[in-house]
Design a protein around this motif. Sequence first.
Motif, PDB file in Angstrom:
ATOM      1  N   CYS A  62       0.810  -1.217   0.000  1.00 13.59           N
ATOM      2  CA  CYS A  62       0.000   0.000   0.000  1.00 13.59           C
ATOM      3  C   CYS A  62       0.844   1.268   0.000  1.00 13.59           C
ATOM      4  O   CYS A  62       0.316   2.368  -0.108  1.00 13.59           O
ATOM      5  N   CYS A 116       3.312  -0.340   7.329  1.00  8.19           N
ATOM      6  CA  CYS A 116       3.201  -1.754   6.925  1.00  8.19           C
ATOM      7  C   CYS A 116       4.590  -2.356   6.712  1.00  8.19           C
ATOM      8  O   CYS A 116       4.875  -3.472   7.128  1.00  8.19           O
ATOM      9  N   CYS A 160      -2.418  -4.902  -0.411  1.00  7.22           N
ATOM     10  CA  CYS A 160      -1.204  -4.906   0.413  1.00  7.22           C
ATOM     11  C   CYS A 160      -1.177  -6.184   1.246  1.00  7.22           C
ATOM     12  O   CYS A 160      -2.164  -6.543   1.881  1.00  7.22           O
ATOM     13  N   CYS A 168      -1.782  -5.000   5.256  1.00  7.93           N
ATOM     14  CA  CYS A 168      -3.017  -4.382   5.766  1.00  7.93           C
ATOM     15  C   CYS A 168      -4.241  -4.715   4.912  1.00  7.93           C
ATOM     16  O   CYS A 168      -5.367  -4.439   5.323  1.00  7.93           O
TER      17      CYS A 168
HETATM   18 ZN    ZN Z   1      -0.364  -1.863   3.862  1.00 11.84          ZN
END
Ligand code: ZN
Length: 485
Positions: free
Chosen positions: A434, A439, A468, A471
């Motif tokens: 993302c 992350c 992603c 997440c």
């Molecule tokens: Zn992410």
Amino acid sequence: MADEQKLTTRAQDFSAWYNEVVLRAELADYSPVRGCMVIRPNGYGIWERMQRALDDMFKATGVENAYFPLFIPESFLHKEAEHVEGFAPETAVVTHGGGKKLEEPLVVRPTSETIIYAMFAKWVQSYRDLPLLINQWANVVRWEMRTRLFLRTLEFLWQEGHTAHATHDEAETETRLILSIYRRFMDEWMAMPVVTGQKTESERFAGALRTYACEAMMQDNKALQAGTSHNLGQNFARAFDVTFQTEGGGTDFVWSTSWGVSTRLVGGLVMTHGDDGGLRLPPKLSPIEVAIVPIYRSDEQRARVLEAAARIRDTLAAGPAPIRAHVDGRQNMTPGAKYFDWELRGVPLRMELGPRDLDQNQAVLVRRDTRVKQPVPLNDVARTGAALLAAIQGDMFAAAHSRREAHSVRGPITYDRFREIMDGEGAFIYTGWCGSAACETAVKDETKATIRVLPDPEFRSAEAPRTCVKCGGAAVTEALWAKAY
Ligand SMILES: [Zn+2]
């Protein structure tokens, strides 16, 4: 014989295997100084061949070599804020010289941007002075706490290129050009396939606008960052006031790049190609391509075989594509012990030559990579030798490439599965990302895997990942994850 003790296997303990190969193939040795190594002739010969090939490639693009001082005034390092933050913790500092305390301490270069830009500021006046394309072959010092032969040592050898340009686009083109040279060298000379791409912000060089890297997979499925090329933007030019008069009559800061590879590549060669018998060297980088082992019982046979061996060596050296051959005349060793030794050292071809071979006008060639043996007529050794060496070079690349692909994971993947792989045998895992540093950091903390690169188009998956891996949010790009050296 103690020398013929078997190595720890890669499956038993990859890291112990690596150290044993480096030491027993006499590539390097530990030194009396903690964290510093001695590069022995077998290892240095490989580095010299790497240097020569890369140097030719750089020069073909107009780059020239120069040399800058080992010492850098401490204040220079502080001129670029991110740069000092990145390097200050691992610098060695000289405070005394000639028995006196220095007015200003001198840093032993961890990299040379600062001193090189101080000089560029003197040399660049006008757009006519650009581009300035400089490389230096040198040693640098980074005070590492945990060191490993070739991979991470306090002092290491490298090349650092530093260029200055009139525009952002020219600097970007140079950065990418050098990345492509590194890739060509690693693919074609080292037979070590690499994935290229851009680093994320957290892995970027301290003070750079963009960092590109070549990442190779080692046989324990960890990544080795094998070379980096940085577009430094105008950051260092601003810090060191490197300005020039533009074609239009104005004044601007230069746009610059820096790029480097180091003796770490020798470690990469060992971990890409070595097997349980020792090193396997790609012919192009092997100081010796053919080791000729004479076989005899009597003195009379010995004279005859050695004479023939010397003739073969000279024939191999005299061809249109000279082959580096060596006659192993050591008297206190059996042929078997010599075979073992050349295997350990990774020489690509071994030639066995005895009286019976000479009676039949032939020799026996044995490939190190596959251990396949074949007789070859003596009047054809140069041609067959060259063909075999070319085949070995190509086959080693193909083998390393298919090994990497077999341990690469693409397509939709859950984070649980991702963790399981990273906790287990490891891999190159391509996922969506993302773009958030949160992350990236969470994955690193939880799995020790990092984003090696945001891969260049040709390495990306056929179908772009949508989410992603951490997440589950929308992916903005594809990322290549792995544990790394
Ligand atoms: Zn992410």
